[in-house]
Design a protein around this motif. Structure first.
Motif, mmCIF file in Angstrom:
data_model
loop_
_atom_site.group_PDB
_atom_site.id
_atom_site.type_symbol
_atom_site.label_atom_id
_atom_site.label_comp_id
_atom_site.label_asym_id
_atom_site.label_seq_id
_atom_site.Cartn_x
_atom_site.Cartn_y
_atom_site.Cartn_z
ATOM 1 N N PRO A 34 -24.211 -38.668 -48.930
ATOM 2 C CA PRO A 34 -25.132 -39.235 -49.927
ATOM 3 C C PRO A 34 -25.281 -40.740 -49.755
ATOM 4 O O PRO A 34 -24.465 -41.401 -49.108
ATOM 5 N N VAL A 35 -26.341 -41.277 -50.358
ATOM 6 C CA VAL A 35 -26.515 -42.732 -50.401
ATOM 7 C C VAL A 35 -25.440 -43.286 -51.326
ATOM 8 O O VAL A 35 -25.316 -42.870 -52.476
ATOM 9 N N ASP A 36 -24.661 -44.229 -50.824
ATOM 10 C CA ASP A 36 -23.437 -44.654 -51.504
ATOM 11 C C ASP A 36 -23.673 -45.887 -52.374
ATOM 12 O O ASP A 36 -23.756 -47.007 -51.879
ATOM 13 N N PHE A 37 -23.759 -45.682 -53.707
ATOM 14 C CA PHE A 37 -23.785 -46.774 -54.668
ATOM 15 C C PHE A 37 -22.442 -46.887 -55.386
ATOM 16 O O PHE A 37 -22.365 -47.490 -56.448
ATOM 17 N N CYS A 38 -21.398 -46.313 -54.793
ATOM 18 C CA CYS A 38 -20.085 -46.256 -55.439
ATOM 19 C C CYS A 38 -19.091 -47.240 -54.827
ATOM 20 O O CYS A 38 -18.428 -47.970 -55.555
ATOM 21 N N VAL A 283 -27.173 -60.009 -49.510
ATOM 22 C CA VAL A 283 -26.618 -59.258 -50.638
ATOM 23 C C VAL A 283 -26.979 -59.944 -51.950
ATOM 24 O O VAL A 283 -27.327 -59.276 -52.940
ATOM 25 N N ARG A 284 -26.914 -61.275 -51.996
ATOM 26 C CA ARG A 284 -27.257 -61.985 -53.227
ATOM 27 C C ARG A 284 -28.727 -61.809 -53.589
ATOM 28 O O ARG A 284 -29.076 -61.660 -54.768
ATOM 29 N N ARG A 285 -29.611 -61.812 -52.582
ATOM 30 C CA ARG A 285 -31.031 -61.573 -52.845
ATOM 31 C C ARG A 285 -31.246 -60.156 -53.366
ATOM 32 O O ARG A 285 -31.993 -59.930 -54.318
ATOM 33 N N ASP A 286 -30.587 -59.201 -52.732
ATOM 34 C CA ASP A 286 -30.715 -57.810 -53.165
ATOM 35 C C ASP A 286 -30.212 -57.616 -54.593
ATOM 36 O O ASP A 286 -30.777 -56.818 -55.354
ATOM 37 N N LEU A 351 -22.809 -49.912 -60.179
ATOM 38 C CA LEU A 351 -23.722 -49.590 -59.090
ATOM 39 C C LEU A 351 -23.659 -50.684 -58.039
ATOM 40 O O LEU A 351 -23.887 -51.857 -58.335
ATOM 41 N N VAL A 352 -23.349 -50.292 -56.816
ATOM 42 C CA VAL A 352 -23.208 -51.257 -55.722
ATOM 43 C C VAL A 352 -24.581 -51.764 -55.291
ATOM 44 O O VAL A 352 -25.558 -51.009 -55.264
ATOM 45 N N VAL A 353 -24.662 -53.042 -54.956
ATOM 46 C CA VAL A 353 -25.903 -53.630 -54.467
ATOM 47 C C VAL A 353 -26.190 -53.103 -53.068
ATOM 48 O O VAL A 353 -25.333 -53.163 -52.179
ATOM 49 N N ARG A 354 -27.403 -52.580 -52.878
ATOM 50 C CA ARG A 354 -27.800 -52.022 -51.587
ATOM 51 C C ARG A 354 -29.220 -52.475 -51.248
ATOM 52 O O ARG A 354 -29.935 -53.026 -52.097
#
Length: 606
Positions: A34-38, A283-286, A351-354
């Motif tokens: 899965p797409v990992d936001f964990c 990552v900061r922009r996202d 939720l992890v930044v992606r």
């Protein structure tokens, strides 16, 4: 994806199942998960070319012993411009937390909650008393360092932890305030500043306190490499302290506690400093763009963060475990539900930044799970017993009964009753109900026992509490006011939602990133939200004002602080989690290059 995959979450006490376990249970091939936001990793580092280089040397890396930890540490110190005698590298930051607990924490430790679970569980597993300082939802989970210092002195706590940024909420303390706090805690045995996620912060140009820590006799700074470099599986991190403290930890570490992958990555880094700095900027922009898109969902609250993750509160009526399971099985998106974090509840997700394509998939899935065919109404409340994950209720209730002054002593006879009261019929309903500021749930199981208030600063054991199960038969829920409560926080003006999210501009290299504006709470739909929930306080509304002197905000000690309550007065991790602990669980350095960020700058150059 197999339906049994979601059962893996119910067999983990304080963490999510590993990606390997999810892949095995679902029968998916490598890379098809899965797409990992964990898992909070850096999605832009290492670069594809670096992965190709590691793959080409895989046989040598896994066949032979690594160099000694001293050799690898010296190379890392050359990059970070730190003296090797002040650094100890570990097999992940959790190995270092374990040694800090064994070697440097005598009897008691204070920690704000919610936070990283090992800071509460590890000392409890070794019989220490853990004094938990509750972060209030009503104030946006902001840590007030002055009040935290008062709490520490009142409890007589000997060791202190501050996570900066904090996990899971991303709360940030500026450098000046932290240095003043460290000086105010000069009479404590130990002060730990956990900077595991600090390299993702952009609030200051030089946010780290590593240079100040090396000059103080009781301060340790913990740093992560796996999170920052996107390599959790390699397991490597380090701590920085004065030579005596760092040497004490280093002397206890095994000769080959660092593996060959860790060595290979550390020696690769000197040639990739520019790519690493660029990854942090991206990552900061996202984070800024992802915050705006999530804040546009009706009823969803997004808290300001300086980490590479966002802490969100679900709309009223939505329950985190249901949202997590449906996102995984229906949309192949993995999110972190925070009901098993002490001081949190299942109304919250981390939720992890992606990157943006993944975020669009997340937002689309959340819209379908939360609102169904339309955006107006959230998912219905689940049946009783599913509102919170394992064991949070007991700790929240104990903290409520002592007005946030820390957990009362629980004897061997009364501990099972206290834990059982929070995990029996009505299961999760008590969690958070007695915890000031934590999201709504009936307080049927949250009963205040007649407990004598502790003598402030005495450190003497508290009287044994009456069994909660017996008290529940005759005593109704009793609201407990917080002692010395902070003045009410004004709410921001409701914001009209949704808000158009500006499209990102093409990235031109590592340039300074503007400060993210605070995200106001969207206006929830009338049908879904019967009463407005308290909104978080934007970061800009609660700045840390400069203090007139380093000790101005902290009460001076009136004399030597006596030792705290003996270790036997604490709870074990198994008791906190609501189990008896017996059930099986299922399944010499060269000078660094000019383009590598130093330890204080945290990626601000390059």
């Amino acid at each position: 994806m197999s339906g049994n995959v979601t059962s893996l979450f119910r067999s983990t006490a304080a963490h999510s199942p590993s990606m390997a376990a999810l892949a095995r249970e679902s029968g998916e091939t490598a890379g098809a998960g899965p797409v990992d936001f964990c898992i909070p990793c850096n999605p832009y580092f290492p670069t594809p070319a670096m992965f190709d280089e590691m793959a080409g040397r895989l046989r040598d890396i896994i066949t032979y012993y690594p160099s000694s930890a001293d050799t690898i540490t010296a190379e890392l110190c050359g990059l970070l411009q730190l003296p090797p005698q002040c650094v100890a590298m570990g097999n992940g930051s959790t190995e270092l937390i374990t040694w800090i607990d064994h070697l440097l924490v005598r009897e008691s430790l204070a920690v704000p909650v919610p936070t990283f679970g090992r800071w509460t569980d590890q000392p409890m597993e070794t019989g220490k008393r853990v004094d938990m300082f509750p972060l209030q939802e009503s104030s946006g989970f902001t840590l007030d360092l002055a009040r935290y210092a008062e709490f520490i002195r009142a409890r007589g706590t000997r060791a202190v932890v501050v996570c900066n940024p904090n996990n899971p909420d991303g709360g940030y303390q500026n450098k000046q305030a932290l240095v003043q706090f460290m000086d105010a805690m000069a009479d404590r045995d130990l002060v730990v500043i956990d900077e595991s996620f600090l390299e993702f912060a952009d609030a200051e140009a030089e946010p780290s306190v590593v240079q100040e820590a090396m000059l103080r006799p009781n301060v340790v700074v913990l740093r992560s490499l796996g999170k920052n470099f996107g390599l959790h599986g390699i397991r490597f991190g380090y701590l920085v302290a004065n030579p005596a403290l760092a040497g004490r930890v280093r002397s206890m570490l095994p000769k080959w506690n660092l593996n060959s992958f860790a060595e290979h990555v550390v020696f690769m880094l000197r040639d990739h400093g520019a790519e690493y700095a660029q990854s942090l900027h991206q990552v900061r922009r996202d984070r800024l763009e992802m915050s705006g898109q999530l804040a546009a969902l009706p009823g969803l609250t997004v808290y300001p963060s300086q980490g590479n993750f966002l802490f969100v509160r679900l709309p009223v009526g939505a329950e985190g475990t249901v949202v997590r399971d449906r996102m995984l099985t229906e949309h192949r998106v993995l999110v972190r539900e925070c009901g098993n974090k002490i001081g949190s509840s299942s109304r919250f997700l981390r939720l992890v930044v992606r990157p943006q394509p993944d975020v669009r998939r997340l937002v689309s899935g959340m819209e379908q799970v939360l609102y169904g065919a339309g955006r107006g109404a959230a998912v219905p409340e689940p049946a009783a017993g599913n509102g919170y994950s394992s064991g949070t209720a007991a700790v929240d209730r104990l903290m409520s009964e002592t007005n946030g002054k820390g957990m009362r002593a629980v004897t061997a006879q009364s501990a099972p009753a206290a834990i059982g009261a929070g995990n029996g019929a009505g299961g999760g309903a008590g969690a958070g109900a007695g915890f000031p500021g934590i999201g709504a749930a009936p307080a049927a199981a949250a009963v205040a026992s007649p407990v004598a208030s502790p003598a402030v600063g005495t450190g003497t054991p508290l009287p044994a509490a009456a069994p909660v199960a017996a008290a529940a038969a005759t005593v109704g829920p009793v609201p407990m006011p917080m002692a010395a409560a902070a003045p009410p926080v004004p709410r921001p003006t409701p914001y009209e939602s949704p808000v158009p999210v500006p499209q990102p501009t093409p990235y031109q290299g590592p340039v300074p990133v503007p400060q993210p504006a605070p995200y106001p709470q969207p206006v929830p739909a009338a049908a879904a939200v019967p009463a407005p929930a308290p909104a978080p306080v934007p970061v800009a509304a609660v700045p840390v004002a400069p203090m007139a002197s380093p000790m101005a905000a902290y009460p001076p000690p009136t004399g030597p602080t006596p030792p705290g309550v003996p270790a036997r007065g604490g709870l074990t991790a198994a008791q906190v989690r609501g189990t008896n602990g017996l059930e099986s669980v299922q399944a010499a350095g060269r000078p660094g290059p000019q383009n590598w960020p130093n330890a204080a700058g945290m990626g601000q150059v390059g």
